[in-house]
Design a protein around this motif. Structure first.
Motif, PDB file in Angstrom:
ATOM      1  N   GLY A 114     -47.330 -46.125 -64.398  1.00 33.33           N
ATOM      2  CA  GLY A 114     -48.413 -46.935 -63.811  1.00 33.33           C
ATOM      3  C   GLY A 114     -48.596 -46.558 -62.356  1.00 33.33           C
ATOM      4  N   PHE A 115     -48.432 -47.535 -61.471  1.00 28.92           N
ATOM      5  CA  PHE A 115     -48.590 -47.212 -60.053  1.00 28.92           C
ATOM      6  C   PHE A 115     -47.826 -48.216 -59.194  1.00 28.92           C
ATOM      7  CE2 PHE A 115     -51.508 -50.577 -58.648  1.00 28.92           C
ATOM      8  CZ  PHE A 115     -51.984 -51.051 -59.871  1.00 28.92           C
ATOM      9  N   THR A 116     -47.580 -47.775 -57.995  1.00 33.32           N
ATOM     10  CA  THR A 116     -46.954 -48.642 -56.978  1.00 33.32           C
ATOM     11  C   THR A 116     -47.906 -48.685 -55.800  1.00 33.32           C
ATOM     12  OG1 THR A 116     -44.748 -47.972 -57.676  1.00 33.32           O
ATOM     13  CG2 THR A 116     -44.946 -48.947 -55.466  1.00 33.32           C
ATOM     14  N   VAL A 117     -48.123 -49.873 -55.275  1.00 38.94           N
ATOM     15  CA  VAL A 117     -49.068 -49.982 -54.154  1.00 38.94           C
ATOM     16  C   VAL A 117     -48.375 -50.684 -52.991  1.00 38.94           C
ATOM     17  CG1 VAL A 117     -50.053 -52.196 -54.880  1.00 38.94           C
ATOM     18  CG2 VAL A 117     -51.461 -50.580 -53.599  1.00 38.94           C
ATOM     19  N   LYS A 118     -48.646 -50.201 -51.822  1.00 41.86           N
ATOM     20  CA  LYS A 118     -48.076 -50.803 -50.606  1.00 41.86           C
ATOM     21  C   LYS A 118     -48.956 -51.977 -50.196  1.00 41.86           C
ATOM     22  CE  LYS A 118     -44.659 -48.519 -48.148  1.00 41.86           C
ATOM     23  NZ  LYS A 118     -43.677 -49.150 -49.094  1.00 41.86           N
ATOM     24  N   LEU A 119     -48.366 -53.109 -49.987  1.00 46.92           N
ATOM     25  CA  LEU A 119     -49.130 -54.288 -49.570  1.00 46.92           C
ATOM     26  C   LEU A 119     -49.166 -54.381 -48.048  1.00 46.92           C
ATOM     27  CD1 LEU A 119     -47.683 -56.917 -52.086  1.00 46.92           C
ATOM     28  CD2 LEU A 119     -49.948 -55.815 -52.173  1.00 46.92           C
ATOM     29  N   PRO A 120     -50.268 -54.900 -47.498  1.00 44.73           N
ATOM     30  CA  PRO A 120     -50.314 -55.118 -46.040  1.00 44.73           C
ATOM     31  C   PRO A 120     -49.354 -56.245 -45.657  1.00 44.73           C
ATOM     32  CG  PRO A 120     -52.289 -56.001 -47.091  1.00 44.73           C
ATOM     33  CD  PRO A 120     -51.505 -55.316 -48.166  1.00 44.73           C
ATOM     34  N   ALA A 121     -48.995 -56.284 -44.398  1.00 46.26           N
ATOM     35  CA  ALA A 121     -48.039 -57.317 -43.926  1.00 46.26           C
ATOM     36  C   ALA A 121     -48.641 -58.709 -44.146  1.00 46.26           C
ATOM     37  CB  ALA A 121     -47.749 -57.081 -42.456  1.00 46.26           C
ATOM     38  N   GLU A 122     -49.927 -58.842 -43.821  1.00 50.29           N
ATOM     39  CA  GLU A 122     -50.601 -60.148 -43.958  1.00 50.29           C
ATOM     40  C   GLU A 122     -51.461 -60.142 -45.225  1.00 50.29           C
ATOM     41  OE1 GLU A 122     -48.984 -62.292 -41.415  1.00 50.29           O
ATOM     42  OE2 GLU A 122     -50.983 -63.133 -41.753  1.00 50.29           O
ATOM     43  N   LEU A 123     -51.220 -61.038 -46.156  1.00 46.67           N
ATOM     44  CA  LEU A 123     -52.065 -61.106 -47.366  1.00 46.67           C
ATOM     45  C   LEU A 123     -53.177 -62.127 -47.129  1.00 46.67           C
ATOM     46  CD1 LEU A 123     -49.439 -60.997 -50.256  1.00 46.67           C
ATOM     47  CD2 LEU A 123     -50.609 -59.117 -49.094  1.00 46.67           C
ATOM     48  N   PRO A 124     -54.393 -61.835 -47.577  1.00 46.68           N
ATOM     49  CA  PRO A 124     -55.521 -62.766 -47.349  1.00 46.68           C
ATOM     50  C   PRO A 124     -55.422 -63.991 -48.254  1.00 46.68           C
ATOM     51  CG  PRO A 124     -56.269 -60.895 -48.640  1.00 46.68           C
ATOM     52  CD  PRO A 124     -54.828 -60.638 -48.317  1.00 46.68           C
ATOM     53  N   GLY A 125     -55.512 -65.184 -47.636  1.00 51.66           N
ATOM     54  CA  GLY A 125     -55.536 -66.399 -48.452  1.00 51.66           C
ATOM     55  C   GLY A 125     -54.155 -66.753 -48.984  1.00 51.66           C
ATOM     56  N   LYS A 126     -54.190 -67.654 -50.011  1.00 52.76           N
ATOM     57  CA  LYS A 126     -52.919 -68.206 -50.516  1.00 52.76           C
ATOM     58  C   LYS A 126     -52.888 -68.148 -52.050  1.00 52.76           C
ATOM     59  CE  LYS A 126     -53.262 -72.479 -48.719  1.00 52.76           C
ATOM     60  NZ  LYS A 126     -52.882 -73.795 -48.126  1.00 52.76           N
ATOM     61  N   TYR A 127     -51.787 -68.470 -52.614  1.00 53.20           N
ATOM     62  CA  TYR A 127     -51.548 -68.751 -54.028  1.00 53.20           C
ATOM     63  C   TYR A 127     -51.522 -67.512 -54.927  1.00 53.20           C
ATOM     64  CZ  TYR A 127     -53.152 -73.323 -52.271  1.00 53.20           C
ATOM     65  OH  TYR A 127     -53.343 -74.463 -51.524  1.00 53.20           O
ATOM     66  N   ALA A 128     -52.539 -66.629 -54.828  1.00 56.50           N
ATOM     67  CA  ALA A 128     -52.568 -65.448 -55.696  1.00 56.50           C
ATOM     68  C   ALA A 128     -53.493 -64.424 -55.055  1.00 56.50           C
ATOM     69  CB  ALA A 128     -53.078 -65.813 -57.091  1.00 56.50           C
ATOM     70  N   TRP A 129     -53.227 -63.125 -55.397  1.00 52.50           N
ATOM     71  CA  TRP A 129     -53.986 -62.046 -54.750  1.00 52.50           C
ATOM     72  C   TRP A 129     -54.464 -61.067 -55.818  1.00 52.50           C
ATOM     73  CZ3 TRP A 129     -49.517 -64.356 -53.450  1.00 52.50           C
ATOM     74  CH2 TRP A 129     -49.537 -65.135 -52.269  1.00 52.50           C
ATOM     75  N   VAL A 130     -55.482 -60.305 -55.454  1.00 53.58           N
ATOM     76  CA  VAL A 130     -56.116 -59.438 -56.457  1.00 53.58           C
ATOM     77  C   VAL A 130     -56.168 -57.986 -55.993  1.00 53.58           C
ATOM     78  CG1 VAL A 130     -58.207 -58.983 -57.798  1.00 53.58           C
ATOM     79  CG2 VAL A 130     -57.557 -61.351 -57.271  1.00 53.58           C
ATOM     80  N   LEU A 131     -55.616 -57.100 -56.826  1.00 58.04           N
ATOM     81  CA  LEU A 131     -55.779 -55.655 -56.609  1.00 58.04           C
ATOM     82  C   LEU A 131     -57.001 -55.217 -57.400  1.00 58.04           C
ATOM     83  CD1 LEU A 131     -52.077 -54.490 -57.075  1.00 58.04           C
ATOM     84  CD2 LEU A 131     -53.343 -54.661 -54.914  1.00 58.04           C
TER      85      LEU A 131
END
Ligand code: FHN
Length: 441
Positions: free
Chosen positions: A418-435
């Motif tokens: 599959g793949f591995t993705v580097k996340l930014p230090a600050e994630l936008p918003g709360k609860y869940a995030w979308v790639l």
């Protein structure tokens, strides 16, 4: 000559009657087209509001009931009717309610025109047991809500109970001198009221309930479905118009049942389904307002439910129970606002998407896909460290992977299929995030 013309006219008329369309035989593609806006919408707000908001879950000092309070406490009809004289919700503001729904990201509203208690929440010509004749409030709240929805650009639907505890002919248990005549209730009360609602308020959805009443049958449901679709062909109608619903699991027990979608209640399908379906749920424990029910689900849980439902290809109908003053409880308003903030960032992963056969990876990753299949969304609600590894999605070389809410694409590498993705230090918003996985143009 005149006789020939009359004969032809009679022939044409009889053909047109016999040629009455059978909407139950609608093609799959026609149904898909009719339900497309509803399926794309994914998220609606349910509103249970009626006389039961006055007792608010308590009768004679005893808790229990909500919208079922008349039955729970066996309140005599003459006693229950007295709530109408107390129903005067001066704080009711349809625009405010619709703004709460819109702010939450709901694309449609379903409002209780008549619950099992038989009280009509509109100006009905069929009965005086309605908000205009029996209460001091005397406002057509359904018209106000329908108009507010139209102005706000969200669709308007009505919940209507087949079961009716107030109508003698609908109540086999009621001890009256004459034997209840259910067909009389159906033909001279239920159907005329529904025709009235369609004509006056033009609902996009009719959400039936109370179909378990013993007199109701699948055949009557099919007849009613055809009758209503004849009145408004584009109408979307749930499966509780017939008898196919498998209890709270909500999906049909048999094929070719009346109704357009399944209705799991207080639960979400265990997996995705080829059928249309919508999970209806409360935010606390009750549908109608209960003053002592403070068991509110967290915003995180509500958002997780929405994600899970969307990944499985369903709709989420989330309920509010306004109080007797006409206000939606603040804890509901707060949670719905949080859902709206989350959708502001991540809506493209929910609205207008389709379900994948492999709709999830582990417990904390769900997938959706754009209907053209080009863009895949991986929605995660937990992450450890600064990267996410996904093995069941295989981006093509040159694909760009974004985190919704951040413009710049992320760095990613192929890994274990599959793949591995580097996340930014600050994630936008709360609860869940979308790639957002977007193949090269
Ligand atoms: O009896 C109703 C209940 O009051 C509520 O309206 C829910 C919402 O779908 N439906 C029935 C229970 O299944």
């Amino acid at each position: 000559m005149k006789k020939i013309c009359l004969f032809i006219a009679g022939l044409l008329l009889s053909c047109s009657v016999f040629a009455q369309k059978n909407y139950l035989e609608e093609s799959t593609s026609a149904k898909k087209q009719r339900l497309q806006w509803w399926q794309d919408a994914r998220f609606g707000m349910f509103i249970h509001w009626g006389l039961y908001a006055v007792p608010a879950g308590e009768y004679n000092g005893k808790d229990g009931g909500a919208e079922w309070i008349m039955d729970t406490h066996k309140i005599p009809t003459s006693e229950y009717e007295k709530y109408a004289a107390q129903f005067n919700p001066q704080k009711f503001n349809a625009k405010e309610w619709v703004n709460i729904a819109k702010g939450a990201g709901a694309k449609y509203i379903v409002f209780t025109s008549k619950h099992h208690d038989g009280f009509s929440m509109w100006d009905s010509k069929i009965t005086n047991y309605d908000i205009m004749d029996a209460t001091p409030f005397k406002r057509d709240v359904i018209k106000e809500l329908a108009d507010a929805c139209k102005a706000a650009g969200i669709e308007f639907g009505l919940y209507h109970s087949i079961m009716d505890w107030h109508q003698p002919d609908a109540n086999p248990k009621q001890k009256t001198e004459q034997k209840p005549d259910f067909s009389k209730y159906r033909e001279e009360y239920l159907k005329p009221q529904l025709a009235e609602l369609i004509k006056k308020y033009d609902p996009a959805i009719l959400w039936f309930d109370g179909e378990w009443t013993p007199e109701w049958t699948e055949e009557q449901g099919k007849d009613l479905y055809n009758y209503l679709r004849t009145l408004k062909p584009s109408l979307i109608i749930n499966n509780r118009i017939g008898k196919a619903r498998n209890s709270m699991a909500g999906m049909n027990k048999y094929e070719n049942a009346a109704g357009d979608f399944g209705t799991p209640e207080q639960e979400i399908l265990k997996s995705n389904s080829k059928d249309y379906w919508e999970s209806c749920m409360t935010i606390n424990n009750n549908w109608g307002f209960v003053k002592n029910d403070h068991n509110w689900k967290s915003a995180e849980k509500l958002i997780d439910n929405l994600i899970d439902v969307a990944a499985k290809g369903g709709n989420y109908l989330l309920n509010v129970g306004p109080d007797a003053q006409g206000e939606i409880p603040e804890p509901s308003v707060e949670r719905l606002a949080e859902m709206g903030k989350w959708l502001d960032i991540n809506k493209q992963a929910i609205y207008g998407t389709k379900s994948l056969t492999n709709y999830k990876e582990g417990d904390n990753i769900r997938f959706t896909q754009s209907t053209d299949g080009k863009i895949t969304y991986a929605i995660f609600d937990k992450h450890s460290g600064d990267e996410i590894k996904i093995s069941s999605i295989h981006p093509k070389a040159g694909s760009k992977i974004y985190l919704l809410g951040i413009d710049k694409p992320l760095t990613w590498t192929k890994s274990n299929g599959g793949f591995t993705v580097k996340l930014p230090a600050e994630l936008p918003g709360k609860y869940a995030w979308v790639l957002k996985i977007q193949p090269a143009a």
